[in-house]
Design a protein around this motif. Structure first.
Motif, PDB file in Angstrom:
ATOM      1  N   HIS A  17       0.806  -1.216   0.000  1.00  0.00           N
ATOM      2  CA  HIS A  17       0.000   0.000   0.000  1.00  0.00           C
ATOM      3  C   HIS A  17       0.843   1.271   0.000  1.00  0.00           C
ATOM      4  N   CYS A  18       2.064   1.164  -0.478  1.00  0.00           N
ATOM      5  CA  CYS A  18       2.869   2.364  -0.695  1.00  0.00           C
ATOM      6  C   CYS A  18       2.257   3.127  -1.870  1.00  0.00           C
ATOM      7  N   SER A  19       2.063   4.426  -1.708  1.00  0.00           N
ATOM      8  CA  SER A  19       1.417   5.212  -2.763  1.00  0.00           C
ATOM      9  C   SER A  19       2.316   6.275  -3.366  1.00  0.00           C
ATOM     10  N   ALA A  20       3.382   6.677  -2.655  1.00  0.00           N
ATOM     11  CA  ALA A  20       4.144   7.831  -3.122  1.00  0.00           C
ATOM     12  C   ALA A  20       5.538   7.854  -2.511  1.00  0.00           C
ATOM     13  N   ILE A  21       6.434   8.497  -3.233  1.00  0.00           N
ATOM     14  CA  ILE A  21       7.740   8.859  -2.707  1.00  0.00           C
ATOM     15  C   ILE A  21       7.823  10.375  -2.752  1.00  0.00           C
ATOM     16  N   GLN A  22       8.122  10.973  -1.614  1.00  0.00           N
ATOM     17  CA  GLN A  22       8.329  12.417  -1.603  1.00  0.00           C
ATOM     18  C   GLN A  22       9.828  12.686  -1.693  1.00  0.00           C
ATOM     19  N   HIS A  23      10.206  13.543  -2.641  1.00  0.00           N
ATOM     20  CA  HIS A  23      11.624  13.807  -2.828  1.00  0.00           C
ATOM     21  C   HIS A  23      11.821  15.216  -3.363  1.00  0.00           C
TER      22      HIS A  23
ATOM     23  N   GLU B  32       7.264   1.732 -10.556  1.00  0.00           N
ATOM     24  CA  GLU B  32       6.547   1.099  -9.447  1.00  0.00           C
ATOM     25  C   GLU B  32       5.111   1.616  -9.278  1.00  0.00           C
ATOM     26  N   ASP B  33       4.657   2.453 -10.197  1.00  0.00           N
ATOM     27  CA  ASP B  33       3.297   3.005 -10.151  1.00  0.00           C
ATOM     28  C   ASP B  33       3.072   3.770  -8.844  1.00  0.00           C
ATOM     29  N   LEU B  34       3.933   4.760  -8.607  1.00  0.00           N
ATOM     30  CA  LEU B  34       3.840   5.612  -7.429  1.00  0.00           C
ATOM     31  C   LEU B  34       3.738   7.068  -7.850  1.00  0.00           C
ATOM     32  N   ALA B  35       3.175   7.890  -6.977  1.00  0.00           N
ATOM     33  CA  ALA B  35       3.201   9.329  -7.205  1.00  0.00           C
ATOM     34  C   ALA B  35       4.559   9.874  -6.787  1.00  0.00           C
ATOM     35  N   SER B  36       4.986  10.916  -7.473  1.00  0.00           N
ATOM     36  CA  SER B  36       6.221  11.632  -7.142  1.00  0.00           C
ATOM     37  C   SER B  36       5.806  12.956  -6.513  1.00  0.00           C
ATOM     38  N   ILE B  37       5.866  13.022  -5.175  1.00  0.00           N
ATOM     39  CA  ILE B  37       5.509  14.253  -4.464  1.00  0.00           C
ATOM     40  C   ILE B  37       6.770  15.104  -4.365  1.00  0.00           C
ATOM     41  N   ASN B  38       6.713  16.297  -4.923  1.00  0.00           N
ATOM     42  CA  ASN B  38       7.927  17.098  -5.080  1.00  0.00           C
ATOM     43  C   ASN B  38       8.017  18.203  -4.045  1.00  0.00           C
ATOM     44  N   ARG B  39       8.949  18.032  -3.080  1.00  0.00           N
ATOM     45  CA  ARG B  39       9.212  19.116  -2.137  1.00  0.00           C
ATOM     46  C   ARG B  39      10.275  20.054  -2.709  1.00  0.00           C
ATOM     47  N   THR B  40      10.316  21.243  -2.155  1.00  0.00           N
ATOM     48  CA  THR B  40      11.161  22.356  -2.627  1.00  0.00           C
ATOM     49  C   THR B  40      10.992  22.611  -4.127  1.00  0.00           C
TER      50      THR B  40
END
Length: 325
Positions: free
Chosen positions: A180-186, A204-212
């Motif tokens: 149930h991993c949905s995203a990597i924030q990087h 891996e069919d994940l969202a890429s949550i973009n910080r900064t």
């Protein structure tokens, strides 16, 4: 509002999210070094969040440590009565004292995950989190039990999915193996591409949550004439905050890069910040940038970026050539 999906879990969010570090206000290390973005007006923060929802923003990313719990409390107050309209992500791993607003150490035990999530739910005045993210770097031996702890939280109905806020490819890949991993924030911005992490999220069919996404403000509202001041992390930047020098002034080498690509980012009626977000949307169909905000005006500017759409291929190539020269 254009929508994107948080990976294989299928949670839909607006293509721009809002990062809630800044609205947490001041907090610090035990030595007094600033970790927040300076003083804030909580009432203005609440108005900005509600205005963002009016404009179609549905994704809000915070962490328990932001403002030593204050960001979660402000966000919970602002979203009262509209929980079913939004997607909330938070993070755990750092320990802190709410009364003194001091961040202390880290606790990466599975037992602490269960304690931390319940504390976040209480501050946010909600029964569940949509995304719960590990907020520190740890070894595989520590990470695997934490991933399983997240699966336990999901079975208890306390979270809907989880992820890891990390710039380490191996760590991201390890959490990506979780069901149930949905995203990597990087970190990702026009000044900091992240091709391997973008590729992992695609694979891996994940969202890429973009910080900064706005380079801590150097791609937005901060220049030499408007330095960061007061209890702002940019006034005494740690080594990883490379875009600013002591005193809150943009670092010359990075300011030159911004100046070189400014006209392209501001093309077609965009502001500099909107152009920076447009670069990320063009970079990958999985990106969800989370620019920070402290005012209604900033919320409106960030939300309006989507009306311009992503940059085109020629603009992306021109930016790449300018940054490489």
């Amino acid at each position: 509002m254009e929508m994107r999906t948080l990976g294989r879990v299928g949670i839909e969010v607006s293509a721009v999210g809002f990062g809630c570090w800044a609205i947490g206000g001041p907090f610090s290390t035990p030595a007094g070094e600033p970790l927040g973005w300076g003083e804030v007006d909580d009432d203005e923060s609440v108005r900005a969040i509600r205005r963002a929802v009016e404009l179609g923003v549905t994704f809000f990313d915070t962490a328990d440590v932001y403002g030593a719990g204050h960001s979660e409390r402000v966000l919970g107050k602002a979203l009262a009565g509209m929980r079913d309209q939004v997607v909330i992500a938070s993070k755990w791993g750092n320990t802190f004292d709410e009364s003194t607003r001091v961040m202390h150490n880290q606790d990466t035990t599975p037992e602490y995950v269960h304690k931390a999530v319940r504390a976040s739910l209480d501050r946010l005045s909600t029964d569940y989190l949509d995304v719960y993210q590990l907020h520190c770097d740890v070894t595989d031996e520590i990470a695997l039990p934490l991933r399983e702890a997240c699966e336990e939280l999901l079975r208890e109905g306390l979270i809907r999915s989880y992820g890891w806020s990390t710039d380490t490819l191996h760590s991201a890949a390890l959490f990506a193996e979780g069901e149930h991993c949905s995203a990597i924030q990087h970190e990702a911005s026009v000044l900091h591409d992240a091709p391997e992490l973008f590729a992992l999220c695609e694979r891996e069919d994940l969202a890429s949550i973009n910080r900064t996404p706005l380079g801590m403000g150097i791609l937005g509202r901060r220049d030499a004439s408007r330095p960061a001041t007061g209890a702002d992390i940019r006034t005494l930047p740690p080594s990883w905050l490379r875009y600013f020098t002591e005193g809150g002034v943009p670092a010359p080498e990075w300011w030159e890069k911004v100046s070189a690509i400014r006209d392209i980012l501001q093309s077609d009626g965009r502001t500099l910040a909107q152009g920076a977000l447009a670069w990320l949307w063009a970079r990958s169909p999985r990106t969800v940038p989370i620019p920070g905000f402290r005012t209604v005006a900033q919320a409106e500017e960030n939300a309006a970026a989507l009306s311009h759409g992503p940059l085109n291929k020629a603009q992306i190539e021109e930016i790449a050539n300018l940054l490489a020269s």
